[in-house]
Design a protein around this motif. Structure first.
Motif, PDB file in Angstrom:
ATOM      1  N   SER A   1      -1.063  -7.763   1.390  1.00 24.11           N
ATOM      2  CA  SER A   1      -0.053  -6.863   1.952  1.00 24.11           C
ATOM      3  C   SER A   1      -0.457  -6.478   3.371  1.00 24.11           C
ATOM      4  O   SER A   1      -1.529  -6.832   3.860  1.00 24.11           O
ATOM      5  N   THR A   2       0.383  -5.704   4.002  1.00 22.12           N
ATOM      6  CA  THR A   2       0.031  -5.088   5.275  1.00 22.12           C
ATOM      7  C   THR A   2      -1.100  -4.100   5.021  1.00 22.12           C
ATOM      8  O   THR A   2      -1.122  -3.426   3.990  1.00 22.12           O
ATOM      9  N   GLU A   3      -2.026  -4.008   5.943  1.00 22.94           N
ATOM     10  CA  GLU A   3      -3.147  -3.082   5.794  1.00 22.94           C
ATOM     11  C   GLU A   3      -2.715  -1.653   6.099  1.00 22.94           C
ATOM     12  O   GLU A   3      -1.868  -1.414   6.943  1.00 22.94           O
ATOM     13  N   SER A   4      -3.323  -0.712   5.377  1.00 22.55           N
ATOM     14  CA  SER A   4      -3.157   0.713   5.651  1.00 22.55           C
ATOM     15  C   SER A   4      -4.538   1.297   5.899  1.00 22.55           C
ATOM     16  O   SER A   4      -5.537   0.755   5.433  1.00 22.55           O
TER      17      SER A   4
ATOM     18  N   THR B   1       0.863  -1.175   0.000  1.00 22.01           N
ATOM     19  CA  THR B   1       0.000   0.000   0.000  1.00 22.01           C
ATOM     20  C   THR B   1       0.897   1.222   0.000  1.00 22.01           C
ATOM     21  O   THR B   1       2.031   1.173   0.450  1.00 22.01           O
ATOM     22  N   GLY B   2       0.386   2.299  -0.529  1.00 16.03           N
ATOM     23  CA  GLY B   2       1.164   3.535  -0.585  1.00 16.03           C
ATOM     24  C   GLY B   2       0.352   4.687  -0.061  1.00 16.03           C
ATOM     25  O   GLY B   2      -0.286   4.589   0.981  1.00 16.03           O
ATOM     26  N   SER B   3       0.318   5.774  -0.814  1.00 17.08           N
ATOM     27  CA  SER B   3      -0.370   6.980  -0.370  1.00 17.08           C
ATOM     28  C   SER B   3      -1.872   6.910  -0.639  1.00 17.08           C
ATOM     29  O   SER B   3      -2.337   6.138  -1.475  1.00 17.08           O
ATOM     30  N   ALA B   4      -2.612   7.750   0.079  1.00 18.17           N
ATOM     31  CA  ALA B   4      -4.058   7.858  -0.114  1.00 18.17           C
ATOM     32  C   ALA B   4      -4.436   9.334  -0.125  1.00 18.17           C
ATOM     33  O   ALA B   4      -4.085  10.073   0.782  1.00 18.17           O
TER      34      ALA B   4
END
Length: 135
Positions: free
Chosen positions: A93-96, A19-22
């Motif tokens: 993936s790891t959750e964001s 995950t990246g930016s939101a």
């Protein structure tokens, strides 16, 4: 020739997506993330208070490059905590997380609060007179 010494840390992981930016608004969010070259990411999200994941349709996930993607979620509830993740090769993936903005209603900003009977001062101002001199 000059000799260089490098130290490299290698971390073994089973995840091939990140995950990246939101970029978050009240009822929508644009999510950016990454994945291993040559794979297809599956983006999933849910309200933090719920257990069931919603899968973003593959056609709504835009591949930006061979290793990055973006997608826009719509129809979100304002003032709500969400979590999201990327699933690649069936490995999540790891959750964001992100929180949508709370919609604030501006008072007196609808036709229901407009007056059909103007005050004496408003009538005077419409006729170009000064309130103190209009009787």
């Amino acid at each position: 020739d000059k000799e260089e010494l490098w130290t490299v840390d290698v971390v073994r992981t089973t995840s091939t997506g990140t995950t990246g930016s939101a970029d978050v608004w009240a009822t929508r969010a644009t999510l950016n993330g990454g994945m291993k070259q040559g794979t297809t990411p599956r983006v999933e999200y849910r309200k933090k208070s719920e257990d069931t994941w919603t899968v973003v349709p593959e056609t709504d996930v835009k591949l930006e490059s061979g290793t990055t993607f973006s997608t826009t979620l719509t129809g979100l509830q304002d003032g709500t905590d969400y979590v999201w993740r990327v699933v690649v090769e069936e490995v999540p993936s790891t959750e964001s997380g992100f929180t949508t903005e709370k919609i604030q209603e501006i008072p007196n900003l609808n036709f229901d609060t407009w007056s059909q009977n103007p005050t004496r001062k408003e009538r005077c101002e419409r006729k170009g007179g000064l309130y103190g001199h209009f009787r």
